[in-house]
Design a protein around this motif. Sequence first.
Motif, short mmCIF file in Angstrom:
data_model
loop_
_atom_site.label_atom_id
_atom_site.label_comp_id
_atom_site.label_asym_id
_atom_site.label_seq_id
_atom_site.Cartn_x
_atom_site.Cartn_y
_atom_site.Cartn_z
N MET A 1 0.86 -1.18 0.00
CA MET A 1 0.00 0.00 0.00
C MET A 1 0.90 1.23 0.00
N THR A 2 0.46 2.26 -0.67
CA THR A 2 1.26 3.47 -0.72
C THR A 2 1.31 4.13 0.66
N HIS A 3 2.32 4.94 0.89
CA HIS A 3 2.43 5.61 2.18
C HIS A 3 1.34 6.66 2.36
N ARG A 4 0.73 7.08 1.29
CA ARG A 4 -0.33 8.09 1.38
C ARG A 4 -1.67 7.51 1.82
N ILE A 5 -1.77 6.19 1.84
CA ILE A 5 -3.05 5.59 2.22
C ILE A 5 -3.35 5.83 3.70
N SER A 6 -2.33 6.10 4.50
CA SER A 6 -2.55 6.34 5.92
C SER A 6 -3.40 7.59 6.14
N LYS A 7 -3.48 8.43 5.14
CA LYS A 7 -4.32 9.63 5.24
C LYS A 7 -5.79 9.24 5.28
N TRP A 8 -6.14 8.11 4.65
CA TRP A 8 -7.54 7.72 4.52
C TRP A 8 -7.91 6.49 5.34
N VAL A 9 -6.94 5.65 5.67
CA VAL A 9 -7.24 4.38 6.34
C VAL A 9 -6.36 4.25 7.58
N SER A 10 -6.97 3.83 8.68
CA SER A 10 -6.22 3.67 9.92
C SER A 10 -5.32 2.43 9.85
N HIS A 11 -4.38 2.38 10.77
CA HIS A 11 -3.45 1.24 10.81
C HIS A 11 -4.19 -0.06 11.08
N SER A 12 -5.14 -0.03 12.00
CA SER A 12 -5.89 -1.25 12.32
C SER A 12 -6.73 -1.71 11.12
N ALA A 13 -7.28 -0.77 10.36
CA ALA A 13 -8.05 -1.14 9.17
C ALA A 13 -7.14 -1.78 8.12
N ARG A 14 -5.92 -1.26 7.97
CA ARG A 14 -4.96 -1.87 7.04
C ARG A 14 -4.60 -3.28 7.48
N GLU A 15 -4.38 -3.47 8.78
CA GLU A 15 -4.04 -4.80 9.29
C GLU A 15 -5.21 -5.76 9.11
#
Length: 155
Positions: A41-55
């Motif tokens: 995932m791009t580093h910019r995705i953290s702007k829209w999605v939380s870390h727990s949602a990514r995990e």
Amino acid sequence: MDRVIVYVDDAAYAQQVLAPLFAREAAAPTQWVLVACAPRMTHRISKWVSHSARENWRTKWADKLFAQILPGLRAPANSVTTVVAKGPLVELTEQLQAAQPSAAQVVDARRPKSDAPEDAEKGQKAGRRWPTPRPGTLMGSLLTGFGTLWVLALE
């Protein structure tokens, strides 16, 4: 007992790569360690999605992948360990190798990033923005007209 660490990111490709290994290893008891390598995932995705949602997404993606691969192993359930890669594969490999006294065979069954013939065709199609005008068509006439206007405007 033999140990095999397998890195996978696509079930269909991994089954093609591992089919000869599955057939050869069927006679000997084998401890399989399947490591799911989720798409980056791009580093910019953290702007829209939380870390727990990514995990959570990474875990669900890995569960679907394992559900497709595990029936192909044809091995007892206790001889398969599943892991989701969350960092560099070199460090993960060292950790997995250190977990057992005997060295494990490492198999990279991930789909290659690029296929040369397909990328060449895509590059040719992407490089051409406009269709080539044919003489006597409306587009050819328009381009000729615009070219004539530019010549008159520059004089």
